[in-house]
Scaffold this active site. Structure first.
Site, short mmCIF file in Angstrom:
data_model
loop_
_atom_site.label_atom_id
_atom_site.label_comp_id
_atom_site.label_asym_id
_atom_site.label_seq_id
_atom_site.Cartn_x
_atom_site.Cartn_y
_atom_site.Cartn_z
CG LEU A 1 8.40 2.32 4.97
CD1 LEU A 1 8.35 1.18 3.96
CD2 LEU A 1 6.99 2.87 5.20
CE LYS B 1 3.06 3.22 3.24
NZ LYS B 1 3.17 3.29 4.70
CD GLU C 1 9.62 1.57 10.74
OE1 GLU C 1 9.53 2.57 10.00
OE2 GLU C 1 9.57 0.40 10.30
CE1 TYR D 1 1.09 -0.39 4.39
CE2 TYR D 1 0.03 1.75 4.44
CZ TYR D 1 0.84 0.81 5.02
OH TYR D 1 1.42 1.07 6.23
N1 PLP Z 1 7.25 3.57 9.13
C1 PLP Z 1 6.11 2.87 9.09
C2 PLP Z 1 6.07 1.51 9.71
C3 PLP Z 1 4.97 3.40 8.47
O1 PLP Z 1 3.82 2.69 8.43
C4 PLP Z 1 5.03 4.71 7.91
C5 PLP Z 1 3.87 5.31 7.27
O2 PLP Z 1 2.79 4.80 7.25
C6 PLP Z 1 6.25 5.41 7.98
C7 PLP Z 1 7.34 4.81 8.59
C8 PLP Z 1 6.37 6.78 7.41
O3 PLP Z 1 6.42 6.74 6.00
P1 PLP Z 1 5.92 7.96 5.12
O4 PLP Z 1 6.68 9.17 5.59
O5 PLP Z 1 6.27 7.58 3.73
O6 PLP Z 1 4.45 8.09 5.36
#
Ligand code: PLP
Length: 285
Positions: A207, A149, A182, A33
């Site tokens: 991520l 993701k 994270e 996603y």
């Molecule tokens: N880490 C995780 C596990 C996430 O689910 C998300 C966003 O949903 C992020 C980091 C942040 O990513 P982004 O800045 O691309 O939204």
């Protein structure tokens, strides 16, 4: 106004927006996603989100459900039909529909795609940012491929629920060596007492957040010193500031970690300035 979802080629009212019971996303969480911020009716950093989508799909050997230009039209059309000026657009691609069996379905099985969009209240987000959020820490229990993701988010769901039950908004995963990886849906950052901005490198354990990537440019522009390295829970407790980043929260100050105040317990000046500056460095298309 009824919300509209795009499902496998059609724009449908939510009540009719359904997927097959043997969709691999439903049966196996076999899909990926993306979430993109919508601001003033435009998509924030869409090219970076599309690049990460293609990477996630590639790592799982799922085909793109349509060409990139067609997908970009669908994202915009879903935003338009839901009259979203400020909010989020969500897109999910699964390996498609096939008789339930673990190996990949026969070649040529089309991937499934769903796109939804929803409005958010920018002033409510600003109020949250002005107050800051609390986070808790939980043991890291996810698989190694968190760089993808994937829609398989059970540990993240459980972590977020634990946070909610403790009056917090986010949970930070802590690996067996005591390092924060994270958040359950965000990247984690701290600012040390000597003013260094510290965040874990994206090569392992997290991520690669799009907000994180863009924020690295904001840091540079503001002349802040970056220390891209893992940090421990104890360092986070002792930090001057802390914050999280994600497409839905941009830069969100953290004011408590496991019940302990961060700095003086109020949103930090640096995090607040980064939040204010962020959209000057992001791409609105
Ligand atoms: N880490 C995780 C596990 C996430 O689910 C998300 C966003 O949903 C992020 C980091 C942040 O990513 P982004 O800045 O691309 O939204």
């Amino acid at each position: 106004m009824s919300r509209i979802a795009y499902v496998n080629g059609r724009y449908l009212p939510f009540a009719q927006a359904t997927v097959h019971v043997e969709d691999r996303g439903y049966q196996f969480s076999d899909g990926v996603y993306e979430v993109c911020e919508v601001r003033g009716g435009r998509l924030v950093d869409e090219p970076l989100h599309m690049r990460r989508l293609q990477r996630s799909l590639g790592e799982l050997k799922i085909a793109m459900p349509m060409s990139l230009p067609a997908l970009r039209v669908v994202l915009r059309e879903t935003v338009r039909r839901n009259r979203v000026r400020d909010g989020l657009v969500y897109l999910q691609v699964s390996r498609g529909v096939a008789r339930r069996d673990h190996p990949f379905p026969p070649p040529g099985t089309p991937p499934s795609i769903v796109v939804t969009a929803r409005s958010a209240d920018p002033s409510a987000a600003e109020r949250t940012a002005a107050a800051g959020i609390a986070v808790i820490t939980v043991p890291e229990n996810r698989w190694e491929r968190v760089d993808i993701k994937a829609i398989a988010l059970l540990p993240n769901v459980l972590a977020k629920q634990a946070a909610k039950e403790q009056g917090a908004k986010e949970a930070w995963f802590v690996d067996p060596d005591g390092y924060v990886t994270e958040g359950s849906s965000s990247n984690a950052w701290i600012i040390s007492r000597d003013g260094k901005v510290i965040t874990r490198p994206a090569e392992q354990g997290i991520l690669r957040g799009i907000t994180r990537s863009v924020l690295l440019n904001v840091l540079r522009a503001q002349g802040l010193e970056l220390d891209e390295r893992p940090f421990t829970r104890e360092e986070a407790y002792a930090a001057r500031e802390a914050f999280v980043t994600s497409a839905s929260q941009i830069v969100m100050p953290v004011v408590r970690i496991d019940g302990r105040p961060v700095g003086n317990g109020a949103p930090g000046m640096v995090a607040t300035a980064l939040r204010e500056d962020f959209h000057r460095h992001s791409e609105l298309i």
